[in-house]
Scaffold this active site. Sequence first.
Site, short mmCIF file in Angstrom:
data_model
loop_
_atom_site.label_atom_id
_atom_site.label_comp_id
_atom_site.label_asym_id
_atom_site.label_seq_id
_atom_site.Cartn_x
_atom_site.Cartn_y
_atom_site.Cartn_z
N CYS A 137 29.76 22.74 46.60
CA CYS A 137 30.80 23.02 47.59
C CYS A 137 31.85 23.96 47.01
CB CYS A 137 31.42 21.69 48.02
SG CYS A 137 32.84 21.86 49.09
N CYS A 183 35.46 22.98 47.86
CA CYS A 183 35.96 21.83 47.08
C CYS A 183 36.31 22.23 45.64
CB CYS A 183 34.89 20.74 46.99
SG CYS A 183 34.12 20.33 48.55
N ASP A 184 35.44 23.02 45.00
CA ASP A 184 35.53 23.17 43.55
C ASP A 184 35.79 24.59 43.04
OD1 ASP A 184 34.95 20.47 43.36
OD2 ASP A 184 32.80 20.80 43.39
C1 LIG Z 1 29.91 16.59 44.28
C2 LIG Z 1 30.69 16.67 45.58
C3 LIG Z 1 32.01 17.12 45.55
C4 LIG Z 1 32.75 17.18 46.73
N1 LIG Z 1 34.05 17.58 46.64
C5 LIG Z 1 34.82 17.55 47.76
C6 LIG Z 1 36.21 17.89 47.68
O1 LIG Z 1 36.74 18.19 46.61
N2 LIG Z 1 36.91 17.86 48.84
C7 LIG Z 1 36.36 17.53 50.05
O2 LIG Z 1 37.08 17.50 51.05
N3 LIG Z 1 35.06 17.24 50.14
C8 LIG Z 1 34.27 17.23 49.05
N4 LIG Z 1 32.94 16.93 49.12
C9 LIG Z 1 32.36 16.63 50.46
C10 LIG Z 1 32.79 15.23 50.93
O3 LIG Z 1 32.66 14.30 49.85
C11 LIG Z 1 31.94 14.77 52.12
O4 LIG Z 1 31.98 15.77 53.12
C12 LIG Z 1 32.45 13.48 52.73
O5 LIG Z 1 32.75 12.53 51.73
C13 LIG Z 1 31.39 12.92 53.69
O6 LIG Z 1 31.73 11.64 54.11
P1 LIG Z 1 30.76 10.80 55.06
O7 LIG Z 1 31.40 9.49 55.26
O8 LIG Z 1 30.44 11.59 56.27
O9 LIG Z 1 29.37 10.65 54.28
P2 LIG Z 1 28.98 10.10 52.85
O10 LIG Z 1 30.07 10.28 51.89
O11 LIG Z 1 27.67 10.73 52.55
O12 LIG Z 1 28.80 8.53 53.08
C14 LIG Z 1 27.73 7.99 53.80
C15 LIG Z 1 27.50 6.56 53.35
O13 LIG Z 1 26.47 6.01 54.16
C16 LIG Z 1 25.52 5.33 53.34
N5 LIG Z 1 24.23 5.33 54.03
C17 LIG Z 1 23.33 6.35 54.13
N6 LIG Z 1 22.26 5.96 54.86
C18 LIG Z 1 22.49 4.68 55.22
C19 LIG Z 1 21.76 3.72 55.97
N7 LIG Z 1 20.58 4.01 56.53
N8 LIG Z 1 22.28 2.48 56.12
C20 LIG Z 1 23.48 2.15 55.58
N9 LIG Z 1 24.22 3.02 54.86
C21 LIG Z 1 23.74 4.28 54.68
C22 LIG Z 1 25.54 6.09 52.03
O14 LIG Z 1 25.08 5.30 50.96
C23 LIG Z 1 27.02 6.43 51.90
O15 LIG Z 1 27.72 5.41 51.26
C24 LIG Z 1 32.16 16.83 47.97
C25 LIG Z 1 30.83 16.41 48.01
C26 LIG Z 1 30.10 16.31 46.83
C27 LIG Z 1 28.68 15.82 46.88
#
Ligand SMILES: Cc1cc2nc3c(=O)[nH]c(=O)nc-3n(C[C@H](O)[C@H](O)[C@H](O)COP(=O)(O)OP(=O)(O)OC[C@H]3O[C@@H](n4cnc5c(N)ncnc54)[C@H](O)[C@@H]3O)c2cc1C
Length: 318
Positions: free
Chosen positions: A135, A138-139
């Site tokens: 990203c 982000c970084d």
């Molecule tokens: C390395 C990295 C660095 C990042 N840095 C930044 C940053 O600096 N700033 C920023 O704004 N964004 C950053 N992002 C992006 C940001 O983290 C994500 O966009 C955001 O956290 C997504 O949130 P979410 O809740 O949609 O999904 P996720 O964080 O993917 O959470 C989904 C959850 O659902 C669970 N899950 C999946 N399938 C199932 C299922 N079938 N049943 C039950 N549970 C399930 C998973 O285990 C997980 O816990 C970064 C991403 C990464 C990978």
Amino acid sequence: MNTHFDAIIIGAGAAGLTAGIYLSRAKVNTLILNEGAVGGQMVLTHEIANYPGVQNISGYELARTMKLQAQNFGCTIRSNIKITSLELDGKIKKVTVNNKDEFTANAVIISTGGKSRMVGAEREEKFKGKGISYCATCDGDFFQDKEIIVVGGGNSALEEAVSLTKYASKVTIVHQFDHFQALEHYVDEAKNNKKINFIMESKLIEFIGDEKLESVKIQNQSTGNITEMKIDGVFIFIGYVPNTESLLNVVELNKWNEIIVNKDMKINIDGVFAAGDSIQKRYRQVTTAVADGTIAALSASEYLNNLKKEIQEEELVQ
Ligand SMILES: Cc1cc2nc3c(=O)[nH]c(=O)nc-3n(C[C@H](O)[C@H](O)[C@H](O)COP(=O)(O)OP(=O)(O)OC[C@H]3O[C@@H](n4cnc5c(N)ncnc54)[C@H](O)[C@@H]3O)c2cc1C
């Protein structure tokens, strides 16, 4: 443990935890079910510097705070579970966990997130967030005056490579083919940028370093030759995979397997909503996941209120 809830949230990342905070605070009896550890992608993030109101925070700490906030409002969270069956049609939705525990609810929010596609090189997992990023927004800022590699050959890779030249002193694009798949203007913009170099027909095969990434091994795909290159960081843009495999025949997905939602985060089934990185959208950030989670929770709350009124009116008629 109680097995009927007003709402069940599937996934405890930024979107799911935010929905949990809003619903529980509104006195909606809520259960969050999460595969793996609570926090989702946030816990993979060493440092988050673009979450408004917080100067700098580790992803783990932000996730921990969101979890506590939801729990303090009365939200129940079960993590490290596997959802083995999901029945979303009808007024009562049923979720089976680990093939044995059944939970029911009147509304469901799906927030299963996703993951960036990995290159599959040795020690990629180890250096995630310690030199490897998926990203630029982000970084990018952490690589001021550093030398970086961008992996990929599509629109995102070339667009992000150009945007990363705002920070990095040198950007090398490594692409597996001898041509790009990106639109011509993205290719032209990258080629005209003096900070950008290209290594074509090549793949990253190994990440090397002690605590932080120090160099990579690159293999030429036509000659097989392997070279080692010293590098401060690697940004990988070779696609995104939403965590929706288990939803394939359950909810409506687009051709990239992202969940189709309307502006209220409602999907094609009554009483079911979706939020965060698993839905169809362009920008995937903690802030956007939090926003989606808020909207999904408010929509679910309204749905539950209307359902309650409907049931009360039916009871009056009888
Ligand atoms: C390395 C990295 C660095 C990042 N840095 C930044 C940053 O600096 N700033 C920023 O704004 N964004 C950053 N992002 C992006 C940001 O983290 C994500 O966009 C955001 O956290 C997504 O949130 P979410 O809740 O949609 O999904 P996720 O964080 O993917 O959470 C989904 C959850 O659902 C669970 N899950 C999946 N399938 C199932 C299922 N079938 N049943 C039950 N549970 C399930 C998973 O285990 C997980 O816990 C970064 C991403 C990464 C990978």
